[in-house]
Scaffold this motif. Structure first.
Motif, mmCIF file in Angstrom:
data_model
loop_
_atom_site.group_PDB
_atom_site.id
_atom_site.type_symbol
_atom_site.label_atom_id
_atom_site.label_comp_id
_atom_site.label_asym_id
_atom_site.label_seq_id
_atom_site.Cartn_x
_atom_site.Cartn_y
_atom_site.Cartn_z
ATOM 1 N N ARG A 41 0.847 -1.197 0.000
ATOM 2 C CA ARG A 41 0.000 0.000 0.000
ATOM 3 C C ARG A 41 0.886 1.252 0.000
ATOM 4 O O ARG A 41 2.047 1.208 0.388
ATOM 5 C CB ARG A 41 -1.008 -0.009 1.148
ATOM 6 N N TYR A 53 6.554 1.042 7.760
ATOM 7 C CA TYR A 53 6.488 -0.135 6.881
ATOM 8 C C TYR A 53 7.701 -0.099 5.967
ATOM 9 O O TYR A 53 8.328 0.957 5.797
ATOM 10 C CB TYR A 53 5.259 -0.059 5.956
ATOM 11 N N TYR A 81 0.365 -7.463 2.767
ATOM 12 C CA TYR A 81 1.103 -7.115 3.982
ATOM 13 C C TYR A 81 1.856 -8.370 4.426
ATOM 14 O O TYR A 81 1.299 -9.469 4.349
ATOM 15 C CB TYR A 81 0.154 -6.716 5.116
ATOM 16 N N GLU A 103 -3.042 -8.377 10.866
ATOM 17 C CA GLU A 103 -4.484 -8.653 10.864
ATOM 18 C C GLU A 103 -4.737 -10.153 11.144
ATOM 19 O O GLU A 103 -3.801 -10.933 11.295
ATOM 20 C CB GLU A 103 -5.168 -8.120 9.590
HETATM 21 P P1 5GP Z 1 -2.870 -0.321 7.667
HETATM 22 O O1 5GP Z 1 -3.030 -0.205 6.177
HETATM 23 O O2 5GP Z 1 -4.009 0.346 8.405
HETATM 24 O O3 5GP Z 1 -1.514 0.145 8.136
HETATM 25 O O4 5GP Z 1 -2.942 -1.873 8.030
HETATM 26 C C1 5GP Z 1 -4.032 -2.638 7.622
HETATM 27 C C2 5GP Z 1 -4.040 -3.949 8.370
HETATM 28 O O5 5GP Z 1 -2.912 -4.739 7.987
HETATM 29 C C3 5GP Z 1 -3.953 -3.789 9.895
HETATM 30 O O6 5GP Z 1 -4.904 -4.663 10.477
HETATM 31 C C4 5GP Z 1 -2.544 -4.217 10.196
HETATM 32 O O7 5GP Z 1 -2.446 -4.757 11.506
HETATM 33 C C5 5GP Z 1 -2.335 -5.290 9.148
HETATM 34 N N1 5GP Z 1 -0.923 -5.587 8.898
HETATM 35 C C6 5GP Z 1 0.138 -4.751 8.980
HETATM 36 N N2 5GP Z 1 1.275 -5.412 8.722
HETATM 37 C C7 5GP Z 1 0.941 -6.700 8.496
HETATM 38 C C8 5GP Z 1 1.696 -7.890 8.198
HETATM 39 O O8 5GP Z 1 2.925 -7.906 8.110
HETATM 40 N N3 5GP Z 1 0.992 -9.017 8.012
HETATM 41 C C9 5GP Z 1 -0.368 -9.068 8.122
HETATM 42 N N4 5GP Z 1 -0.942 -10.250 7.952
HETATM 43 N N5 5GP Z 1 -1.107 -7.977 8.402
HETATM 44 C C10 5GP Z 1 -0.466 -6.810 8.596
#
Ligand code: 5GP
Length: 210
Positions: A41, A53, A81, A103
């Motif tokens: 993203r 990130y 992710y 997540e």
């Molecule tokens: P955001 O776009 O809001 O930063 O993250 C969206 C979702 O992706 C959040 O629920 C976050 O916890 C999850 N997320 C962030 N990093 C990772 C990852 O490395 N692996 C997984 N499976 N989810 C992630």
């Protein structure tokens, strides 16, 4: 003898305040390491590559999957992710408790691969609070907020698969709760087997001398 750290998975609905709670935890407590995820993203304003990130292209992400560089990965509202494996392993070996903020799908995959991982879910005091926080954050369009709320409703079904919940009424209070939970885990028998075995050995040696 250094005891290997615990792998802690923290999940929670978008907008629940995981970032603020973790910032409070990291600023006030020692012994923790935060795993920076890779994502496809785009960065939000203020997000820094390598801090919030690792922002990568879809091609690079797929290469990471191919090379087995990720401990787990998932797709979330149209983006990939994933958790880079090397950093997590290194920090666990050094005795840090490593926090993955990921997540549900990724969390459940981690539990399968690493049964000792501790899964914690952060909840808002009420669903409405979450919706309002997400709108006030102002970083997402209405369409993305709607998708994230839908995903939150789906994720709510999986909370029962987690080990613990914490409720975020106040970030500092919630960080303290998280710290207490994780510290309790540091005292678990399972987390201290090398120490226990060493002591058992010492007792054996002493009793043989008698
Ligand atoms: P955001 O776009 O809001 O930063 O993250 C969206 C979702 O992706 C959040 O629920 C976050 O916890 C999850 N997320 C962030 N990093 C990772 C990852 O490395 N692996 C997984 N499976 N989810 C992630």
């Amino acid at each position: 003898m250094k005891t290997r750290g615990n792998l802690i998975v923290l999940s929670g609905f978008a907008g629940v305040g995981k970032g603020t709670v973790l910032r409070s935890l990291f600023e006030t407590r020692e012994g923790y390491a935060y795993s920076v995820s890779a994502t496809t993203r785009s960065p939000r304003p203020g997000e820094v590559d390598g801090v919030h990130y690792f922002f990568v292209t879809k091609e690079r992400f797929e290469e990471m999957i191919e090379n087995d560089e990720l401990l787990e990965h998932a797709s979330y509202v149209g983006n990939y992710y994933g958790t880079p494996r090397d950093y997590v392993e290194k920090k666990l070996d050094e005795g840090f408790d490593v926090i993955l903020e990921i997540e549900v799908q990724g969390a459940l995959n981690i539990k399968k691969k690493v049964p000792d991982a501790i899964l914690i879910y952060m909840l808002p005091p009420a669903a409405k609070v979450l919706y309002e926080r997400l709108r006030h954050r102002g970083t997402e369009t209405d369409e993305v907020i709607a998708k994230r709320m839908k995903r939150a409703a789906e994720e709510a079904q999986s909370v029962s698969k987690y080990d613990y919940i914490i409720v975020n009424r106040d970030a500092d209070e919630c960080a303290a709760q998280l710290d207490t939970l994780i510290r309790a885990q540091r005292q678990s028998v399972r987390s201290n087997l090398p120490f226990i075995e060493k002591l058992q050995e010492e007792f054996r040696e002493l009793s043989e001398k008698e």
